[in-house]
Design an enzyme around this catalytic site. Structure first.
Site, short mmCIF file in Angstrom:
data_model
loop_
_atom_site.label_atom_id
_atom_site.label_comp_id
_atom_site.label_asym_id
_atom_site.label_seq_id
_atom_site.Cartn_x
_atom_site.Cartn_y
_atom_site.Cartn_z
N ARG A 166 0.82 -1.21 0.00
CA ARG A 166 0.00 0.00 0.00
C ARG A 166 0.85 1.27 0.00
O ARG A 166 0.52 2.26 0.65
CB ARG A 166 -0.96 0.03 1.20
CG ARG A 166 -1.90 -1.16 1.24
CD ARG A 166 -2.84 -1.21 0.03
NE ARG A 166 -3.61 -2.45 0.06
CZ ARG A 166 -3.24 -3.57 -0.57
NH1 ARG A 166 -2.14 -3.57 -1.30
NH2 ARG A 166 -3.97 -4.65 -0.51
N SER A 253 -11.15 0.54 3.57
CA SER A 253 -10.38 0.13 4.74
C SER A 253 -9.60 1.33 5.26
O SER A 253 -8.70 1.82 4.58
CB SER A 253 -9.43 -1.01 4.38
OG SER A 253 -10.15 -2.16 4.00
N GLU A 373 -4.78 4.21 5.96
CA GLU A 373 -4.60 3.96 4.54
C GLU A 373 -4.92 5.18 3.69
O GLU A 373 -4.25 5.42 2.68
CB GLU A 373 -5.45 2.76 4.10
CG GLU A 373 -5.09 2.25 2.73
CD GLU A 373 -5.58 0.83 2.49
OE1 GLU A 373 -6.21 0.60 1.45
OE2 GLU A 373 -5.30 -0.04 3.33
#
Length: 381
Positions: A166, A253, A373
């Site tokens: 990520r 998320s 995130e």
């Protein structure tokens, strides 16, 4: 490019927070996007680009700068130098799920498990988007981008983007700046051309999500079926945008699954879901002939890092689905513990308070600090 009356970011982001910025520009073509960026940079303005707004957490105060909306679109199919594969070059503003639908329809495999992820194609390499074991770095060939420092447009191989879990050199992490300040203009992927035959699903995480085991896991399945199943799973978790479902007023998320050394994972309860981050066992060692003395050192076995479920950590730290702090309009999704949701005109401050509370509980219980995130704009955690 077109200057428009600034729109509140709460209307343009899936988390529904953020005031109207000082200035807003729309770019519908790549030349317009380049011009808008170069003009903004030449004036030394604060800036950021906005695609689908699905990975952005904006603060309550107006952003003191320029927001450039990337509205470019288009898919170009290209030949691949590899047999049995095909390439697609996609404009940065193209809808990500629209691209996935296109590849599935045309029998191109490699991103079907990422069906239903909101946002635009240009944002995908920035945080190396992924789902159920598939990540864009597995198919990404190159990106076309423009650098802020020079204003130059160049084509950059995927290997130079520093892609990790990520993250990339282009991502703005909370508390820091990107290693390379640049904006993606287009993305090129290399995909397996499997046609209507489908293919065998690889990867334990995706097989588990699709309910494939035993002999069924060794049989090819149609890409359309994989996409349908993933969309159903995401809908059940409130991860498909739906204006009638408050659980989808989120940034997906909110926290990343934690990547930890195997020694750390062993200290967690055995029931905590985990997946090995497999080391490269096929690495090639090149020894120049002039330096070869007839001896090759034995390879050392490398322990893999482990990805552990942030959702499990949250729930087992006492944060249940649907949890809210007193008098707050922000809450954990009733369907998925990883999603923080705007239950109705919540402020960024309310969402940030909830995020900090969850971080503190998980760290107190398990010793791990969960990392956000989304990209944070004028928000502190």
């Amino acid at each position: 490019m077109t200057e428009i009356t600034p729109i509140p970011l709460a209307q343009l982001t899936t988390l529904r927070t953020g005031a109207a910025p000082e200035q807003m520009l729309d770019a519908t073509t790549t030349p317009e996007l380049i011009d808008a960026l170069r003009d903004t940079w030449s004036r030394g303005e604060e800036w950021f680009v906005l695609g689908g707004g699905s990975n952005l957490f904006a603060g309550d105060e107006p952003f003191d700068g320029v927001v450039i909306r990337v509205l470019t679109s288009g898919i170009e199919r290209l030949p691949s130098p590899h047999e049995g594969r095909a390439r697609v070059r996609v404009q940065a503003g193209h809808d990500w799920d629209g691209l996935v639908a296109y590849t599935v329809e045309h029998g191109l495999a490699g991103i079907e498990a990422m069906s239903g992820i909101p946002g635009t194609v240009g944002a995908a390499p920035v945080q190396n988007v992924g789902a159920y074991g598939q990540e864009i770095q597995s198919t990404l060939v190159e990106v076309e981008l423009i650098d802020e420092s020079t204003g130059d447009v160049s084509t950059v191989p995927a290997a130079e983007l520093g892609l990790g879990f990520r993250t990339s050199v282009l991502k703005h992490h909370h508390g820091g700046v990107p290693l390379r300040r640049a904006v993606i203009l287009s993305v090129t992927l290399d995909l397996a051309d499997v046609g209507s035959a489908g293919r065998v699903v690889s990867g334990e995480q995706l097989r588990r999500a699709l309910g494939l085991s035993g002999d069924a896991a060794e049989q090819p399945v149609p890409l359309e079926w994989v996409r349908e199943q993933i969309l159903w799973i995401r809908a059940e978790k409130g991860m498909l945008l739906n204006p009638d479902d408050p659980d989808t007023a989120s940034a997906g998320s909110f926290f990343q699954n934690a990547i930890v050394p195997e020694s750390v994972a062993l200290q967690l309860p055995p029931e905590c879901p985990r997946w090995p981050v497999t080391p490269d066992l096929d690495a090639v060692t090149v020894i120049p002939l002039g330096a070869y003395d007839g001896f090759i050192a034995p390879t050392r076995s490398a322990r893999s890092d482990v990805k552990v479920s942030a959702a499990w950590l949250i729930e087992n730290a006492g944060i249940s689905k649907g949890f809210r702090l007193p008098r707050s309009r922000a809450g954990v999704s009733t369907k998925h513990a990883l999603a923080l949701t705007n239950r109705g005109r919540a402020t960024a401050a309310e969402l940030a308070e909830l995020a900090r509370f969850i971080q503190a509980r998980v760290q107190s219980e398990f010793g791990l600090l969960l990392q956000p995130e989304p990209v944070l704009i004028d928000v502190d955690l």
